[in-house]
Design an enzyme around this catalytic site. Structure first.
Site, short mmCIF file in Angstrom:
data_model
loop_
_atom_site.label_atom_id
_atom_site.label_comp_id
_atom_site.label_asym_id
_atom_site.label_seq_id
_atom_site.Cartn_x
_atom_site.Cartn_y
_atom_site.Cartn_z
N HIS A 1 1.86 -7.31 -0.63
CA HIS A 1 1.08 -6.51 -0.41
C HIS A 1 2.18 -4.78 -1.20
O HIS A 1 2.13 -4.82 -0.51
CB HIS A 1 0.60 -5.83 1.34
CG HIS A 1 -0.35 -4.97 0.57
ND1 HIS A 1 -1.82 -5.36 1.20
CD2 HIS A 1 -0.87 -3.27 -0.03
CE1 HIS A 1 -2.31 -4.24 0.69
NE2 HIS A 1 -1.91 -2.87 0.24
N CYS A 2 1.23 -4.72 -2.52
CA CYS A 2 2.06 -4.10 -3.60
C CYS A 2 1.11 -3.83 -4.93
O CYS A 2 0.22 -4.09 -4.63
CB CYS A 2 3.44 -4.28 -3.71
SG CYS A 2 3.74 -5.84 -4.61
N HIS A 3 1.22 -2.86 -5.12
CA HIS A 3 0.25 -2.29 -6.20
C HIS A 3 1.30 -1.69 -7.62
O HIS A 3 2.14 -1.80 -7.77
CB HIS A 3 -0.40 -0.83 -5.71
CG HIS A 3 -0.60 -0.83 -4.41
ND1 HIS A 3 -2.19 -1.25 -4.10
CD2 HIS A 3 -0.09 -0.33 -3.05
CE1 HIS A 3 -2.23 -1.87 -2.22
NE2 HIS A 3 -1.36 -0.60 -2.35
N TYR B 1 -8.54 9.81 -5.15
CA TYR B 1 -7.81 10.27 -4.91
C TYR B 1 -6.23 9.55 -6.63
O TYR B 1 -6.89 8.87 -7.21
CB TYR B 1 -6.03 9.30 -3.87
CG TYR B 1 -5.61 8.03 -3.96
CD1 TYR B 1 -4.70 7.88 -4.21
CD2 TYR B 1 -6.72 6.92 -3.62
CE1 TYR B 1 -4.84 6.49 -4.08
CE2 TYR B 1 -6.63 5.69 -2.98
CZ TYR B 1 -4.89 5.15 -3.89
OH TYR B 1 -5.11 3.81 -4.50
N HIS C 1 -2.17 -3.79 7.24
CA HIS C 1 -1.41 -3.63 8.01
C HIS C 1 -1.65 -3.33 9.52
O HIS C 1 -2.26 -2.14 9.64
CB HIS C 1 -2.13 -1.89 7.31
CG HIS C 1 -1.94 -2.01 5.33
ND1 HIS C 1 -0.97 -1.82 4.79
CD2 HIS C 1 -2.78 -0.87 4.92
CE1 HIS C 1 -1.10 -1.31 3.40
NE2 HIS C 1 -2.21 -0.93 3.84
N ASP D 1 3.69 -2.59 0.44
CA ASP D 1 2.60 -1.53 0.34
C ASP D 1 3.21 -0.29 -0.84
O ASP D 1 3.10 0.38 -0.86
CB ASP D 1 2.53 -1.15 1.45
CG ASP D 1 1.10 -0.54 1.23
OD1 ASP D 1 0.06 -0.11 0.28
OD2 ASP D 1 0.73 1.02 1.68
#
Length: 297
Positions: free
Chosen positions: A34-36, A52, A184, A252
């Site tokens: 889970h990363c962006h 945002y 999460h 994350d």
């Protein structure tokens, strides 16, 4: 004029630029599930209707972070700030030469040809945000239509919930007929303890539904304290004890919408070592489980 100046929305803090070198040595083929990747905005603009504005966090920075942490694979979760324009995520996956897979955000109008393009580009699931500050509960008619369309592809869905959604969406969760991942730890609140209704409902769902998977990441979103967020540890341990074969972990990075202590990603790796001290179970979570979910073909 910058994107942020034209669109005066909430601006996210940047990630910690100095991740410590973790003491925990991760196994070969460890996956950050889970990363962006954000931007750069000049190449991959942010969506005009986003809620945002993140700082640019391009794939080159992600690769440098993973090299420092000892991570060799990743799942890029497409973020809502890029809307349903998938090029930023597909570009990151293509640059990895097979080491990355991805999760998409799509609209009801997505064509079969586009779904095929996404699959060929390494996408293996779609994500739905239920979180209030990201728009709240999606159109459920659209939800079920997309669910039916991704099932033949062998994809899964990722659900980003607020803690109360675990209770409110029990009927929806019971109707899902593909694997689904809850992000999460369901964003439960550590301050309310292990016996709180949302967490007990999450545990019950996980134990009873073999299609349910959970990510034991986002300790900073669960914690009521400051880094390294140790009050989130008992929740992650309870989920792993329920069934470690359906657990994933991720950083994350770059931690969008954090309003308290910004995590240090090296510390998060060591926190996972505290969460999961058994090396064989760590390898299952970091290597075997993401392989089953994302690298079956």
């Amino acid at each position: 004029m910058t994107v942020a100046a034209r669109n005066p929305l909430k601006t996210c803090l940047p990630p910690d630029p100095n991740p410590v070198k973790p003491t925990l040595v991760l196994p070969p083929d460890a996956c950050d599930a889970h990363c962006h990747v954000f931007g750069p905005a000049g190449k991959f603009p942010y969506a005009a209707d986003r809620s945002y504005t993140p700082p640019d966090a391009p794939v080159e920075e992600l690769r440098r972070l993973h090299a420092r942490l000892g991570i060799s694979r990743a799942v890029i979760v497409h973020a809502s700030c890029h809307g349903t324009e998938m090029d930023v995520t597909l570009d990151a996956i293509a640059s990895s030469h097979g080491a990355y897979r991805g999760v998409a955000c799509v609209e009801d109008s997505v064509t079969d040809r586009e779904l095929e393009r996404l699959h060929n580009g390494g996408i293996r699931g779609i994500r739905f945000n239920f979180v209030k500050h990201l728009g709240g509960v999606p159109d459920l008619a659209v939800f079920y239509r997309l669910l039916a369309r991704i099932k033949p592809l062998g994809w899964h869905i990722v659900l980003h919930f607020d803690a109360d959604d675990i209770l409110a969406q029990r009927e929806l969760l019971g109707r899902i007929d593909v694997p689904f991942i809850i992000d999460h730890m369901g964003r439960v609140k550590a301050a309310e303890g292990l016996e709180q209704r949302p967490f007990q409902s999450l545990l019950g769902l996980f134990r009873s539904n073999p299609l349910a998977w959970i990510k034991v990441c986002g300790a900073e979103r669960v914690s009521s304290g400051t880094r390294p967020f140790r009050d989130a540890v008992p929740f992650a341990q309870a989920l792993i004890a329920a069934d470690s074969a359906r657990i994933l972990w991720g950083t994350d990075w770059p931690h969008p919408n954090i309003s308290k202590d910004m995590p240090n990603d090296g510390e998060l790796v060591d926190l996972f070592g505290e969460i999961c001290p058994d090396a064989a179970v760590r390898a299952r979570i970091l290597v075997d489980n993401p392989t089953r979910m994302y690298w079956r073909d």
